[in-house]
Design a protein around this motif. Structure first.
Motif, short mmCIF file in Angstrom:
data_model
loop_
_atom_site.label_atom_id
_atom_site.label_comp_id
_atom_site.label_asym_id
_atom_site.label_seq_id
_atom_site.Cartn_x
_atom_site.Cartn_y
_atom_site.Cartn_z
N GLN A 154 0.84 -1.20 0.00
CA GLN A 154 0.00 0.00 0.00
C GLN A 154 0.87 1.26 0.00
OE1 GLN A 154 -2.12 0.80 3.65
NE2 GLN A 154 -3.80 1.79 2.55
N ALA A 155 1.89 1.29 0.86
CA ALA A 155 2.75 2.47 0.97
C ALA A 155 3.56 2.70 -0.31
CB ALA A 155 3.69 2.33 2.16
N LEU A 156 4.14 1.65 -0.86
CA LEU A 156 4.99 1.79 -2.04
C LEU A 156 4.21 2.05 -3.32
CD1 LEU A 156 7.59 -1.06 -1.49
CD2 LEU A 156 8.05 1.39 -1.41
N PHE A 157 3.16 1.27 -3.55
CA PHE A 157 2.54 1.27 -4.87
C PHE A 157 1.18 1.95 -4.94
CE2 PHE A 157 5.38 -2.45 -4.63
CZ PHE A 157 6.33 -2.02 -5.53
N TRP A 158 0.26 1.62 -4.03
CA TRP A 158 -1.06 2.25 -4.08
C TRP A 158 -0.99 3.73 -3.77
CZ3 TRP A 158 -3.91 -1.89 -0.73
CH2 TRP A 158 -4.12 -3.03 -1.48
N ILE A 159 -0.29 4.09 -2.72
CA ILE A 159 -0.21 5.49 -2.31
C ILE A 159 1.06 6.14 -2.86
CG2 ILE A 159 -0.21 7.09 -0.36
CD1 ILE A 159 -2.80 5.43 -0.61
N LYS A 184 7.67 3.71 -9.14
CA LYS A 184 7.91 3.22 -10.49
C LYS A 184 9.31 2.62 -10.58
CE LYS A 184 4.16 5.31 -12.28
NZ LYS A 184 3.35 5.42 -11.10
N LYS A 185 9.49 1.72 -11.52
CA LYS A 185 10.79 1.09 -11.75
C LYS A 185 11.83 2.19 -11.97
CE LYS A 185 13.05 -2.38 -14.57
NZ LYS A 185 12.91 -3.36 -15.63
N GLY A 186 12.99 2.00 -11.32
CA GLY A 186 14.09 2.95 -11.47
C GLY A 186 14.11 4.08 -10.47
N GLN A 187 13.01 4.28 -9.73
CA GLN A 187 12.97 5.37 -8.76
C GLN A 187 13.78 5.04 -7.52
OE1 GLN A 187 8.75 6.21 -8.13
NE2 GLN A 187 8.94 7.95 -9.53
N SER A 188 14.19 6.09 -6.81
CA SER A 188 14.93 5.94 -5.56
C SER A 188 13.96 6.01 -4.39
CB SER A 188 15.99 7.03 -5.45
OG SER A 188 15.40 8.31 -5.63
N GLN A 220 12.14 -5.40 0.33
CA GLN A 220 12.11 -6.55 -0.59
C GLN A 220 11.18 -6.29 -1.79
OE1 GLN A 220 12.12 -10.47 1.52
NE2 GLN A 220 12.28 -9.17 3.33
N LEU A 221 10.06 -5.63 -1.55
CA LEU A 221 9.15 -5.29 -2.66
C LEU A 221 9.79 -4.27 -3.59
CD1 LEU A 221 5.73 -5.14 -0.79
CD2 LEU A 221 6.37 -6.77 -2.60
N ALA A 222 10.42 -3.24 -3.03
CA ALA A 222 11.08 -2.23 -3.86
C ALA A 222 12.15 -2.86 -4.74
CB ALA A 222 11.66 -1.13 -2.97
N LYS A 223 12.92 -3.78 -4.15
CA LYS A 223 13.95 -4.48 -4.91
C LYS A 223 13.33 -5.33 -6.02
CE LYS A 223 17.77 -7.73 -4.45
NZ LYS A 223 18.51 -8.61 -3.54
N ALA A 224 12.30 -6.09 -5.67
CA ALA A 224 11.66 -6.99 -6.64
C ALA A 224 11.02 -6.23 -7.80
CB ALA A 224 10.62 -7.87 -5.95
N PHE A 225 10.57 -5.00 -7.54
CA PHE A 225 9.89 -4.24 -8.58
C PHE A 225 10.77 -3.15 -9.18
CE2 PHE A 225 6.48 -6.57 -6.74
CZ PHE A 225 5.61 -6.80 -7.80
N ALA A 276 13.29 -0.84 -8.01
CA ALA A 276 13.71 0.48 -7.53
C ALA A 276 15.17 0.71 -7.93
CB ALA A 276 13.56 0.58 -6.01
N GLY A 277 15.50 1.94 -8.28
CA GLY A 277 16.85 2.25 -8.71
C GLY A 277 17.84 2.20 -7.58
N ILE A 278 17.49 2.79 -6.45
CA ILE A 278 18.32 2.75 -5.26
C ILE A 278 17.37 2.67 -4.07
CG2 ILE A 278 18.50 5.27 -5.13
CD1 ILE A 278 21.27 4.93 -3.88
N ILE A 279 17.70 1.78 -3.15
CA ILE A 279 16.89 1.61 -1.94
C ILE A 279 17.78 1.95 -0.76
CG2 ILE A 279 15.51 0.01 -0.55
CD1 ILE A 279 15.43 -1.75 -3.21
N ILE A 280 17.35 2.92 0.03
CA ILE A 280 18.08 3.36 1.20
C ILE A 280 17.18 3.11 2.40
CG2 ILE A 280 19.21 5.31 2.35
CD1 ILE A 280 19.36 6.61 -0.51
N SER A 281 17.77 2.64 3.50
CA SER A 281 16.95 2.35 4.67
C SER A 281 17.67 2.77 5.94
CB SER A 281 16.62 0.86 4.72
OG SER A 281 15.76 0.60 5.81
N THR A 282 16.92 3.30 6.88
CA THR A 282 17.48 3.65 8.18
C THR A 282 17.29 2.50 9.16
OG1 THR A 282 15.42 4.71 8.88
CG2 THR A 282 17.12 6.12 7.89
N ALA A 283 18.26 2.39 10.06
CA ALA A 283 18.22 1.40 11.13
C ALA A 283 19.03 1.95 12.30
CB ALA A 283 18.79 0.07 10.65
#
Length: 172
Positions: free
Chosen positions: A26-31, A35-39, A55-60, A62-69
């Motif tokens: 819902q967060a990534l795609f519906w709202i 799109k492919k290639g986006q950061s 994992q969804l962003a990677k599978a679909f 995404a150009g670059i995936i950044i995550s905080t931890a």
């Protein structure tokens, strides 16, 4: 929507699957309309929803995936799943995002934190970027003056959603 519970899972574990994965979708795609290639910047990358979103962003595509931890171990964990991890306790995530994107910022931010990250999220966003706010773990009110000009000048879209909730009703 009805999903069959696998025999090997408890009801609690089975309920966590749609809670995490459909909220991330819902967060990534519906709202977020990723799109492919986006950061993408995904906060709370080691949470159930955060990890599903990575994992969804990677599978679909995404150009670059950044995550905080919050720990170096968690940063390594998100990297194993396809994200560039930033330790938000020891690094300024907005400065790191700008470095990683050649000062362009990310197209999409998925945020669970809220007020504590507001200014850094806006700084991290690219022109015509989109932020999906899923939670308020860091509060609902920002401190100090709120600078709205970057929202206008960057033409940002900011949307808040309540995460999807699934309830099981079992009859005997």
């Amino acid at each position: 929507m009805v999903v069959a519970k696998p025999d090997g899972l408890s009801w609690v574990k089975a309920a966590s699957i749609p809670e995490n994965w459909l909220t991330a979708w819902q967060a990534l795609f519906w709202i977020g309309e990723m799109k492919k290639g986006q950061s993408v910047l995904i906060h709370a990358g080691c949470s159930g929803v955060g990890l599903a979103a990575i994992q969804l962003a990677k599978a679909f595509g995404a150009g670059i995936i950044i995550s905080t931890a919050g720990t170096d171990e968690k940063v390594k964990f998100v990297a194993q799943h396809g994200a560039i991890g930033i330790n938000y306790k020891t690094q300024d995530f907005s400065a790191e995002v700008l470095k990683l994107t050649s000062d362009l910022g990310v197209n999409l931010v998925v945020d669970f934190i809220g007020a504590d990250y507001w200014t850094k999220n806006i700084t991290s966003m690219a022109k015509e970027g989109h932020m999906v706010l899923l939670g308020l773990m860091g509060g609902s009110k920002t401190e100090g003056p709120l600078d709205l000009l970057p929202i206008l000048f960057k033409r940002l879209r900011i949307e808040g959603i309540l995460s999807l909730r699934f309830y099981l009703h079992v009859t005997h």
